[in-house]
Design an enzyme around this catalytic site. Sequence first.
Site, PDB file in Angstrom:
ATOM      1  N   LYS A  88     -15.150  18.176   9.434  1.00 29.76           N
ATOM      2  CA  LYS A  88     -16.213  18.152  10.441  1.00 29.76           C
ATOM      3  C   LYS A  88     -16.544  19.571  10.860  1.00 29.76           C
ATOM      4  O   LYS A  88     -15.797  20.216  11.570  1.00 29.76           O
ATOM      5  CB  LYS A  88     -15.786  17.326  11.654  1.00 29.76           C
ATOM      6  CG  LYS A  88     -15.678  15.862  11.331  1.00 29.76           C
ATOM      7  CD  LYS A  88     -15.429  15.021  12.560  1.00 29.76           C
ATOM      8  CE  LYS A  88     -14.869  13.674  12.146  1.00 29.76           C
ATOM      9  NZ  LYS A  88     -13.408  13.667  11.964  1.00 29.76           N
ATOM     10  N   THR A 145       0.868  -1.189   0.000  1.00 27.93           N
ATOM     11  CA  THR A 145       0.000   0.000   0.000  1.00 27.93           C
ATOM     12  C   THR A 145       0.898   1.230   0.000  1.00 27.93           C
ATOM     13  O   THR A 145       2.073   1.142   0.383  1.00 27.93           O
ATOM     14  CB  THR A 145      -0.890   0.035   1.249  1.00 27.93           C
ATOM     15  OG1 THR A 145      -0.018   0.050   2.384  1.00 27.93           O
ATOM     16  CG2 THR A 145      -1.776  -1.192   1.335  1.00 27.93           C
ATOM     17  N   GLU A 165      -5.821  -3.434  -1.332  1.00 30.68           N
ATOM     18  CA  GLU A 165      -6.299  -4.530  -0.477  1.00 30.68           C
ATOM     19  C   GLU A 165      -7.403  -5.345  -1.142  1.00 30.68           C
ATOM     20  O   GLU A 165      -7.829  -6.366  -0.623  1.00 30.68           O
ATOM     21  CB  GLU A 165      -6.832  -3.960   0.857  1.00 30.68           C
ATOM     22  CG  GLU A 165      -5.766  -3.441   1.815  1.00 30.68           C
ATOM     23  CD  GLU A 165      -5.391  -1.990   1.571  1.00 30.68           C
ATOM     24  OE1 GLU A 165      -5.600  -1.482   0.452  1.00 30.68           O
ATOM     25  OE2 GLU A 165      -4.877  -1.360   2.523  1.00 30.68           O
ATOM     26  N   TRP A 190     -20.636  16.369   8.868  1.00 30.89           N
ATOM     27  CA  TRP A 190     -19.603  16.098   7.876  1.00 30.89           C
ATOM     28  C   TRP A 190     -19.858  16.860   6.583  1.00 30.89           C
ATOM     29  O   TRP A 190     -20.971  16.927   6.092  1.00 30.89           O
ATOM     30  CB  TRP A 190     -19.569  14.611   7.519  1.00 30.89           C
ATOM     31  CG  TRP A 190     -18.972  13.753   8.576  1.00 30.89           C
ATOM     32  CD1 TRP A 190     -18.469  14.164   9.772  1.00 30.89           C
ATOM     33  CD2 TRP A 190     -18.828  12.337   8.537  1.00 30.89           C
ATOM     34  NE1 TRP A 190     -18.007  13.086  10.472  1.00 30.89           N
ATOM     35  CE2 TRP A 190     -18.221  11.954   9.751  1.00 30.89           C
ATOM     36  CE3 TRP A 190     -19.140  11.352   7.593  1.00 30.89           C
ATOM     37  CZ2 TRP A 190     -17.924  10.626  10.053  1.00 30.89           C
ATOM     38  CZ3 TRP A 190     -18.839  10.035   7.894  1.00 30.89           C
ATOM     39  CH2 TRP A 190     -18.237   9.678   9.107  1.00 30.89           C
TER      40      TRP A 190
HETATM   41  P1  ADP Z   1      -5.980   2.185  -6.131  1.00 25.42           P
HETATM   42  O1  ADP Z   1      -5.433   3.560  -6.284  1.00 25.42           O
HETATM   43  O2  ADP Z   1      -5.472   1.236  -7.111  1.00 25.42           O
HETATM   44  O3  ADP Z   1      -7.483   2.168  -6.130  1.00 25.42           O
HETATM   45  P2  ADP Z   1      -4.923   2.300  -3.471  1.00 25.42           P
HETATM   46  O4  ADP Z   1      -4.902   1.194  -2.495  1.00 25.42           O
HETATM   47  O5  ADP Z   1      -3.673   3.006  -3.815  1.00 25.42           O
HETATM   48  O6  ADP Z   1      -5.531   1.614  -4.732  1.00 25.42           O
HETATM   49  O7  ADP Z   1      -5.958   3.390  -3.021  1.00 25.42           O
HETATM   50  C1  ADP Z   1      -7.242   3.057  -2.621  1.00 25.42           C
HETATM   51  C2  ADP Z   1      -8.016   4.291  -2.258  1.00 25.42           C
HETATM   52  O8  ADP Z   1      -8.102   5.170  -3.384  1.00 25.42           O
HETATM   53  C3  ADP Z   1      -9.447   3.994  -1.913  1.00 25.42           C
HETATM   54  O9  ADP Z   1      -9.597   3.567  -0.591  1.00 25.42           O
HETATM   55  C4  ADP Z   1     -10.095   5.350  -2.165  1.00 25.42           C
HETATM   56  O10 ADP Z   1      -9.906   6.236  -1.084  1.00 25.42           O
HETATM   57  C5  ADP Z   1      -9.333   5.877  -3.347  1.00 25.42           C
HETATM   58  N1  ADP Z   1     -10.077   5.608  -4.568  1.00 25.42           N
HETATM   59  C6  ADP Z   1      -9.888   4.639  -5.462  1.00 25.42           C
HETATM   60  N2  ADP Z   1     -10.760   4.755  -6.477  1.00 25.42           N
HETATM   61  C7  ADP Z   1     -11.547   5.818  -6.211  1.00 25.42           C
HETATM   62  C8  ADP Z   1     -12.654   6.454  -6.867  1.00 25.42           C
HETATM   63  N3  ADP Z   1     -13.122   6.033  -8.032  1.00 25.42           N
HETATM   64  N4  ADP Z   1     -13.208   7.517  -6.261  1.00 25.42           N
HETATM   65  C9  ADP Z   1     -12.750   7.976  -5.087  1.00 25.42           C
HETATM   66  N5  ADP Z   1     -11.721   7.434  -4.436  1.00 25.42           N
HETATM   67  C10 ADP Z   1     -11.120   6.374  -4.982  1.00 25.42           C
END
Ligand code: ADP
Length: 543
Positions: free
Chosen positions: A440, A187, A332, A445
């Site tokens: 907040k 990650t 994940e 929120w």
């Molecule tokens: P990836 O970037 O491949 O999705 P990461 O583990 O680096 O994987 O990041 C995951 C996080 O990225 C998610 O928990 C979320 O916060 C954000 N994310 C991924 N896709 C989106 C989306 N389409 N819209 C908003 N946030 C997103």
Amino acid sequence: MNGQMMQQPLLISSLIVHAERHHGDREIVSRRVEGDIHRTTYRELAARSRRMAKALAALGVGMGDRVATLAWNGYRHMELYYAVSGSGAVLHTLNPRLHPDQLAYIVNHADDAVLCFDLTFLPLVAAVAPRLASVRHFVAMTDRAHLPADAAKIPNLLVYDELVDAQDDRFDWPVFDENTASSLCYTSGTTGNPKGVLYSHRSTVLHTYAGALPDALNCSSADAILPVVPMFHVNAWGLPYIGCMVGAKLVFPGPGLDGKSLYELFESEGVTLSAGVPTVWQGLLAHVEGHGLKFSTMKRTVIGGSACPPAMIRTFGDKYGVHVLHAWGMTEMSPLGTVCSFKAQHAALSQDERYEVMSKQGRAIYGVDMKVVDPQGREIPFGSEASGDLHVRGPWILSRYFKDEGGDPLEDGWFPTGDVARIDADGYMQITDRSKDVIKSGGEWIGSIDLENIAMAHPAVAMAACIAAKHPKWDERPLLVVVKKPGAELTKDELIAFYEGKIAKWWTPDDVVFVDAIPLGATGKMQKNKLRELFKDHRLPTA
Ligand code: ADP
């Protein structure tokens, strides 16, 4: 009573075996670090993967050993996807944009035995090599003729093409338990050290089936797929596996991720489907708009990794006839969780209403279950206006981190994503925030993503991040950090007025600061933690 069907473990090698037998002539085209365009087929790629698997065995790589890559999207990287995992070893894709200290930490934590790298990263590898205690062999992903003189700085250096050429391709992929580890991604670790996510053959093959479905990434043998999303970023969202499963042509952009290079490949290779994070598409759109170009074959593009601004979805659709598939996932989760494709009832909607649906992150693909919960852990029903913490479960979602880092991550068998979301009555999920980015205000929120999306729809705005700024009365209030488009004029008051009628009045940002650039992380996402640090003493005009 048991069923009487064959027992065949779900193994990654079965994907390349299928592609070779049933789509052997289908092309794989790569822009190489060497500077040229390289063409091969699934047949040749399968044969070279088997040779590389033999070469790895000759180097002493056994079941479970980690083989790391520092590489762009290209055919050699894809060969390693199959050679390494297919042999029962673990492919560990490293993100070259990480800080060298973090890279060294990850390689040591993973105990990588071999490190294969593209020539672009030779200086980086040379700099960190002395700190990589576990690495027995360094492999330059090139041929002897292209090896630069300073490669001598790297100890035990091997040349990829020589390793492949030294073997023949008579090799049967080993058969083992489908729960065997296949690949490892870390990650991004914006806080604390990165943690490893260890995929299995079973989870990968199931994710491949689900990802290819029509309501997911909708891939078929008729497609030419260009993954802009790097193969070091959650396995390019599964596309190197999906390509083999469906027999699609694959087009790899190598190091050429600027708008011009990408556009050239889209056109010359007849690309029909692409995938990447919003920041990449900004560069591409700027190039296409600036030169009055059109896409002649591209029909769809998957956008995810961070929220896709609705303005971008419209530009792709209205101006270029490209359908955006908004997707959400995480390292994940292998990574696919949701994709925004329509249900039958959406056919009756107006174009504007359809765009509204498309701005959501979409509905769960089969295999992923999701729910949002309130702070007491109670499920918030679909269709409620309220948002909550998004939890997921399924066979390609992690159960624990590599080496049990961080303890048990699950709550009641669900993985808490750290995202805040709401799910509508049709099951469409919309992310409103990361839980640590939520603003907040007076105990309520405010969704920073909604506020960013509105700013991004202003014609003078190139990029916008919304963060919480301290407020004596309300605790926190929204502060917008904005990069203007080159040459564009825009004042703070004009941008604040732009929010009128688009959201509840109390959500309106209290202040706007204009900056030259917003810091981006290793996967192209805005680094809001850095912005919060930068503006931690910012005094709001309303304070
Ligand atoms: P990836 O970037 O491949 O999705 P990461 O583990 O680096 O994987 O990041 C995951 C996080 O990225 C998610 O928990 C979320 O916060 C954000 N994310 C991924 N896709 C989106 C989306 N389409 N819209 C908003 N946030 C997103």
